[in-house]
Design a protein around this motif. Sequence first.
Motif, PDB file in Angstrom:
ATOM      1  N   GLU A  42      50.141  13.456  41.482  1.00 14.19           N
ATOM      2  CA  GLU A  42      51.060  14.583  41.679  1.00 14.19           C
ATOM      3  C   GLU A  42      51.120  14.981  43.151  1.00 14.19           C
ATOM      4  O   GLU A  42      52.179  15.333  43.672  1.00 14.19           O
ATOM      5  N   LYS A  96      60.366  18.335  36.024  1.00  9.80           N
ATOM      6  CA  LYS A  96      59.922  17.347  35.043  1.00  9.80           C
ATOM      7  C   LYS A  96      58.620  17.832  34.402  1.00  9.80           C
ATOM      8  O   LYS A  96      57.727  18.315  35.098  1.00  9.80           O
ATOM      9  N   TRP A 147      58.417  15.734  41.552  1.00  9.33           N
ATOM     10  CA  TRP A 147      58.319  15.979  40.108  1.00  9.33           C
ATOM     11  C   TRP A 147      58.908  17.321  39.686  1.00  9.33           C
ATOM     12  O   TRP A 147      58.799  17.717  38.523  1.00  9.33           O
ATOM     13  N   GLY A 191      53.599  13.347  45.297  1.00 10.36           N
ATOM     14  CA  GLY A 191      54.983  13.769  45.120  1.00 10.36           C
ATOM     15  C   GLY A 191      55.462  14.759  46.166  1.00 10.36           C
ATOM     16  O   GLY A 191      56.608  15.212  46.109  1.00 10.36           O
TER      17      GLY A 191
END
Length: 197
Positions: free
Chosen positions: A20, A81, A78, A23
């Motif tokens: 993550e 999402k 992200w 991202g």
Amino acid sequence: MIDPLFDADDDANTPLTPAEREGLIPTYITTRAELNAAEQENIAEADEWAFTRRRGSILDVDVLMTLHRRMLRRVWKWAGKPRQTERNIGVPAHQIEVALHQLLDDVRYWVEHRTFGPDEIALRFHHRLVAIHPFPNGNGRHARLAADALAVELRQRRFTWGGASLVEAAETRKAYVRALQAADGHDMAPLLAFGRR
């Protein structure tokens, strides 16, 4: 003073996984302060969108996901999402979609049948949305903006959320977390008070 980019500054933040963290879109960000500033700039644009959009209720999964995407789209790949990883808070990742649909069905029922007053409906919506924890990060900010949007849809004023920035005012953030914890125990009074303080 050390300002680590990805270390959680207190137990109210949800740490990101290494995937993550990858991202992150802006390459100039190296500190938590820079990250907060970039996110806040993006969130200000999403705030404007949330209250000027022409169609769609906040009680729609697509609108909820779009809101998160608009809040963080220039900062995180992200954004908008659902998270794919487990957290120490929230429903299991594979249950997010079902939990969101159940929440929205419940809230539409509360609105239609006037089960609670408008403020309590919006704050119960907020509490459950935080509890689902649908995204890797930004869940509290997203849920607060979504609750504000619902309050306005219900012809109420936006909430004050303690009257201070929850990012900058540590005591206000602690009061917010305590109010959420009380709501976990089915006591909505602290969250109702905090929302309008």
